[in-house]
Every structure is written in structure tokens, then in C-alpha cells.
Enzyme design. Sequence first.
Site, short mmCIF file in Angstrom:
data_model
loop_
_atom_site.label_atom_id
_atom_site.label_comp_id
_atom_site.label_asym_id
_atom_site.label_seq_id
_atom_site.Cartn_x
_atom_site.Cartn_y
_atom_site.Cartn_z
N GLN A 68 -4.77 -1.15 9.55
CA GLN A 68 -4.57 -2.54 9.13
C GLN A 68 -5.23 -3.43 9.71
O GLN A 68 -4.79 -3.58 11.06
CB GLN A 68 -3.11 -2.74 8.75
CG GLN A 68 -2.94 -4.00 8.07
CD GLN A 68 -3.47 -3.96 6.60
OE1 GLN A 68 -3.30 -3.17 5.94
NE2 GLN A 68 -3.93 -5.28 6.24
N ASP A 120 -10.87 2.97 3.68
CA ASP A 120 -11.39 1.54 3.75
C ASP A 120 -12.91 1.58 3.57
O ASP A 120 -13.20 0.12 3.03
CB ASP A 120 -11.07 0.78 5.05
CG ASP A 120 -9.75 -0.19 4.54
OD1 ASP A 120 -9.41 -0.38 3.54
OD2 ASP A 120 -9.32 -0.38 5.77
N LYS A 147 0.74 -1.16 0.19
CA LYS A 147 -0.01 0.21 0.03
C LYS A 147 0.82 1.29 -0.02
O LYS A 147 0.59 1.99 -0.85
CB LYS A 147 -0.73 -0.03 0.99
CG LYS A 147 -2.07 -1.15 1.30
CD LYS A 147 -2.82 -1.25 2.43
CE LYS A 147 -3.82 -2.30 2.13
NZ LYS A 147 -4.51 -2.97 3.34
#
Length: 289
Positions: A98, A121, A54
Site C-alpha cells: 500500500q 497493482d 481490499k
Amino acid sequence: MPAQFIDGKSLAETLRQQVGDRAKRFLSQHGRAPGLTVILVGNNPASEVYVRHKVAACEKASIVSELIRLDASCSTEALLQTIQSLNTNPNVDGILVQLPLPGHIPEKTIIEAISPNKDVDGFHPVNAGALFTGQPCLKPCTPLGVMVMLDHQKTPLRAAEAVVVGASNIVGKPLAMMLLQAGATVTICNSKTQNLEEKTRRADILIAAVGRPGLITAEMVKPGAVVIDVGINRLASGKLVGDVDFENVARVAKAITPVPGGVGPMTIAMLLQNTLDAAESVAHAQSLT
Ligand code: NAD
């Protein structure tokens, strides 16, 4: 005729370049690059790999990225404080924590602490609710990537039968909602579903998002269906496979995504796109005040 191979890697590369162009424009218009902060708690090896990808993808797309590493023993309060300071930092457009988190930290509390405007997200209940009611919002990256792939393939969605196998909050459910809003008739299957084959054989568009190698066999696929394999499974041999028996299903389907090189790269491209969308939408709102 063998199925067409849906090349997520190459589509994602094109999209990442487009995001890079937008990011450069954003920098020249606003005097700063769009910014994504990723928080990694602990050192789960799979998470380490995802986070590295990422951050590297951000750099290539002219997005400033920061990785905040917190110890696995970090308290919920410490993580909440970190999120709070990022929520108010005007140089941070996207915040990604995460997952999974260490067991002592409640994921729900953490997801809900992220400002919905920076929730790249798309997991915050405000964004989930907006998706559910068809309002503009930040959408979860993997389902969004699947929708972009289907669009790129010019797969007709209106009135199509779509079957989503897997009903998680991060993939199956939001994807089902996006397909529904695009006009498909959607069936969502989960681990309790009886006669799975009977459902999957109805699908013009079949999505597998379970995490079980070989779950979808050729007999379960309607000839001519478009098959999207979201699953990622590491076999004992070390080989990476999806949920679909690729070789045999490719003989029946019209189009199919490979694993790796299908949905995976699209997920990261959508994360970059969400970060740009978040940055541009805040900048736009500020220009109106
Ligand atoms: P999850 O474990 O949270 O959810 C799995 C879902 O599958 C559940 O709803 C469960 O009820 C259902 N299920 C389990 N067994 C089933 C069966 N036999 N028949 C029908 N449904 C069944 O998983 P998740 O986070 O949604 O991820 C699913 C898969 O997608 C995993 O392999 C994961 O690694 C992968 N994934 C890939 C990406 C990507 O970028 N490509 C992103 C996220 C997840």
C-alpha cells in the site's frame, strides 16, 4: 437531456461476483484458493481504510487475503525481505504494497522488488513496459477499471478523441496507453498544460485524474462527451467529490461517473480480477511444464 449516470458500484459488484465464481473454480481445480497479500507500512489513516476495503473485498470473492502490518519505522531491508518471502510463497498470487510508504523507504526499490507475476497493482517496470508495447501483463487497477467501464458503456474508442487530464504513473499515463491501444487518439494533459479547456473540449471521452475539486467545468466539456472522474477529494465539509463539477457537467455530457460510486469501486474489482488472472496464469504455466 441530462447525462446517463455510469454506475461503477453496481458494475463492480457484478464483476466481483464473477471473480468469486472463478475463485471457487480455481479452488476446486488446484486445491487452494487464490491468495492476495497486502503490506501496510505505518498507519496512514487513508491507507488503513483502503486496505480494510481490499481485504474485505477478497473475503467476499473467495480469495484468501493476508494483511501484513509493518511499523512505520521499519527498514527498507526488512520490507524487501518480506516481499522476497512472498515472491517465493506458492500460495501467494498477488502482492500489494500500500502506497504511500514512509519517506525513508524508496517506493521505486520496493515496487521493483515485487515479482512481476505477482504485481497485481501493475506498477512494476516490467508490467509498465509490457503495457507500453502492447503485450499481455498485469495492468494498473484504476485505469483498467476505467477501460472496463467504457467497454460496458459500449463507448466507441476506435478513432475517438480521448483526453486524459493527469499524467501520473498509476493513473494518467497507463490509461492513456490503454486508450491508445484501443484505437483512440489520445491527448495527455498535466499541470504545465496551457489552455486546458481548448484540449478538453475536443474530447469524446474526457478523463479527469488530477485531485482538484471542480477542475473540470461544464464549459470545458464537449456536448455529448463521456466523462470519467477518477479524482477523489475530501472537502473541508467532509464531503467526497471528484475533479469534475458533476452537477453542471451532467447537463452537457452524454454519460458521467459519480464520485463516490464511480471509478473507486471498479479499482477494487480490478484488484480482485488481477489476483485471479495472476493465479490462473501461473497455474497454467505450471501445467505446461
Ligand atoms: P498525482 O498527484 O500523482 O498526479 C496528478 C496529475 O495531475 C499530475 O500528472 C499533474 O501534472 C496533473 N495536474 C495537476 N494539476 C493539474 C492541472 N491544473 N491541469 C492538468 N493536470 C494537472 O495523482 P494520482 O495518483 O494520479 O491521482 C489523481 C486523482 O485520482 C487523485 O484525486 C486521487 O485520489 C485519485 N485516484 C483515484 C483512484 C480511484 O480508485 N478512484 C485511484 C487512484 C487515484
